[in-house]
Scaffold this motif. Structure first.
Motif, PDB file in Angstrom:
ATOM      1  N   ARG A 224     -22.694   2.577 -10.017  1.00 17.41           N
ATOM      2  CA  ARG A 224     -22.196   1.296  -9.716  1.00 17.41           C
ATOM      3  C   ARG A 224     -23.513   0.648  -9.038  1.00 17.41           C
ATOM      4  O   ARG A 224     -23.309  -0.664  -9.397  1.00 17.41           O
ATOM      5  CB  ARG A 224     -21.462   1.626  -8.164  1.00 17.41           C
ATOM      6  N   SER A 301     -15.462  -2.830 -12.004  1.00 19.48           N
ATOM      7  CA  SER A 301     -14.130  -2.378 -12.000  1.00 19.48           C
ATOM      8  C   SER A 301     -14.379  -0.394 -11.983  1.00 19.48           C
ATOM      9  O   SER A 301     -15.367  -0.033 -12.631  1.00 19.48           O
ATOM     10  CB  SER A 301     -13.206  -2.285 -13.084  1.00 19.48           C
ATOM     11  N   GLU A 302     -13.249   0.110 -11.276  1.00 13.29           N
ATOM     12  CA  GLU A 302     -13.486   1.304 -11.302  1.00 13.29           C
ATOM     13  C   GLU A 302     -13.450   2.167 -12.720  1.00 13.29           C
ATOM     14  O   GLU A 302     -14.208   3.084 -12.862  1.00 13.29           O
ATOM     15  CB  GLU A 302     -12.356   2.125 -10.476  1.00 13.29           C
ATOM     16  N   GLU A 303     -12.677   1.436 -13.747  1.00 13.71           N
ATOM     17  CA  GLU A 303     -12.702   2.076 -14.983  1.00 13.71           C
ATOM     18  C   GLU A 303     -13.985   1.782 -15.687  1.00 13.71           C
ATOM     19  O   GLU A 303     -14.460   2.747 -16.257  1.00 13.71           O
ATOM     20  CB  GLU A 303     -11.685   1.435 -15.818  1.00 13.71           C
ATOM     21  N   ARG A 304     -14.635   0.898 -15.497  1.00 14.93           N
ATOM     22  CA  ARG A 304     -15.942   0.672 -15.992  1.00 14.93           C
ATOM     23  C   ARG A 304     -16.890   1.756 -15.495  1.00 14.93           C
ATOM     24  O   ARG A 304     -17.948   2.287 -16.079  1.00 14.93           O
ATOM     25  CB  ARG A 304     -16.592  -0.813 -15.600  1.00 14.93           C
ATOM     26  N   VAL A 306     -16.450   4.558 -14.137  1.00 17.29           N
ATOM     27  CA  VAL A 306     -16.343   5.792 -14.687  1.00 17.29           C
ATOM     28  C   VAL A 306     -16.476   6.157 -16.138  1.00 17.29           C
ATOM     29  O   VAL A 306     -17.044   7.188 -16.354  1.00 17.29           O
ATOM     30  CB  VAL A 306     -14.543   6.015 -14.566  1.00 17.29           C
ATOM     31  N   ALA A 307     -16.269   4.880 -16.954  1.00 18.14           N
ATOM     32  CA  ALA A 307     -16.788   5.136 -18.251  1.00 18.14           C
ATOM     33  C   ALA A 307     -18.273   5.318 -18.478  1.00 18.14           C
ATOM     34  O   ALA A 307     -18.857   6.189 -19.290  1.00 18.14           O
ATOM     35  CB  ALA A 307     -16.290   3.792 -18.984  1.00 18.14           C
ATOM     36  N   HIS A 309     -20.440   6.264 -16.172  1.00 16.93           N
ATOM     37  CA  HIS A 309     -20.868   7.645 -15.375  1.00 16.93           C
ATOM     38  C   HIS A 309     -20.560   8.780 -16.563  1.00 16.93           C
ATOM     39  O   HIS A 309     -21.337   9.707 -16.854  1.00 16.93           O
ATOM     40  CB  HIS A 309     -19.927   7.849 -14.285  1.00 16.93           C
TER      41      HIS A 309
END
Length: 337
Positions: A224, A301-304, A306-307, A309
């Motif tokens: 992040r 975004s959380e999705e980005r 996570v991706a 990571h």
């Protein structure tokens, strides 16, 4: 591509023993390269590098046992002042300290730096380097700070180190900074590369002979941070660091529970002659290809997150598998948690 800082890689394996439920790892083993003998000045540099806690304890005992009460109190107040005094990391004392310490560190192990694709990394450009493993102590950081990639780089460390007199000075002189979001954000905005160990001391809880541990699956903060500042994440793995110390820790669920509650893993470790000076184990530091980058995104975004990571974790595992034989650890296992 390899940058040979000093010497060549070699095989180094740990062995285990000890009582039931406990874990003992002995760091020496395998075929070691011929290493140069240290001079008396080299040993002074090594003590200043890794013997800071012992130096502090010796000074406290000296003050308490030998000085008259008023003078002892004054010296203790001086030490307390050093725990809050600002440190100039670019001042003449800090630069002299680095010039004195770094060459000896590189001769001690030796250290080799490898890049999967060095052309993909621009020296002087800021990166977030996700380095693994933490091991007993992340002594590979000292070698990284000598590399051209880190001319303006800093390593993140637990904030507790910077509240202790002398430790505060010694660690900041070698470009170590508190691993807090405000500090790391400020460094990246100044164009500095920062090195973060995502797994941290939590990895010591799960250490075992014959394997490396990367406690990264639930660590998203460094990803992040990189996305917010628009800088790439570079996976990095250090081979040989875990075998640079003998160590012992108890086993069982109670130990893991106590370690989690304390926030760190109590572990006994020792190096040469039972001292904090690490064993002369060759280390190989491998950098992967930068991941992400682009424009800053202050609210990714959380999705980005996570991706990116997931991409980092996969790249870290590939680095380990692709380079473990070259580093001298063909049968070492990596446990990603």
């Amino acid at each position: 591509m390899a940058a040979q800082l000093s010497g060549n890689g070699a095989d180094a394996r740990g062995d285990s023993g000890g009582g039931a439920g406990a874990t003992v790892a002995r760091g020496e083993g395998g075929t070691a390269p011929v290493l140069s003998r240290h001079s008396a000045v080299d040993w002074v540099a090594l003590v200043l590098w890794m013997g800071w806690m012992h130096i502090l304890l010796f000074l406290l005992l000296l003050i308490a046992l030998t000085f008259p009460h008023p003078l002892a109190l004054a010296l203790l107040l001086l030490l307390a002042t050093l725990s809050v005094t600002p440190v100039d990391v670019e001042g003449p004392v800090a630069k002299a300290y680095r010039r004195f310490i770094y060459p000896v560190v590189l001769r001690h192990f030796p250290v080799r730096v490898l890049f999967r694709d060095q052309s993909a990394i621009t020296f002087g450009k800021p990166y977030v380097v996700g380095l693994e493993p933490h091991s007993v102590l992340p002594i590979g950081l000292a070698a990284l700070m000598c590399h051209p990639m880190f001319v303006h780089g800093y390593a993140g460390a637990t904030s507790a180190l910077f509240r202790v007199p002398l430790l505060r000075q010694f660690w900041q002189w070698v470009r170590t900074a508190p691993a807090t979001r405000p500090v790391l954000t400020g460094l990246l905005r100044r164009g500095c590369t920062v090195v973060i160990i995502p797994g941290g001391v939590q990895e010591c809880i799960f250490m075992a002979p014959g394997k490396e541990v990367a406690f990264v699956r639930s660590r998203f903060g460094f990803i992040r941070l990189a996305l917010e500042q628009g800088v790439p994440v570079v996976p990095c793995f250090v081979f040989g660091q875990t075998t640079a110390y003998h160590w012992w820790k108890p086993g069982g669920a109670w130990y893991r529970a106590v370690a989690r509650r304390m926030g760190f893993a109590p572990i006994l470790f020792w190096g040469m002659w039972g001292s904090p000076i690490p064993l002369r184990t060759p280390m190989t530091i491998v950098f992967g290809t930068p991941i992400g980058g682009g424009d800053p995104d202050l609210n990714p975004s959380e999705e980005r997150v996570v991706a990116v990571h997931a991409e980092y974790v996969s790249a870290l595992e590939r680095l380990f598998l692709d380079y473990r034989a070259q580093a001298g650890y063909p049968h070492m296992h990596l446990d990603i948690m």
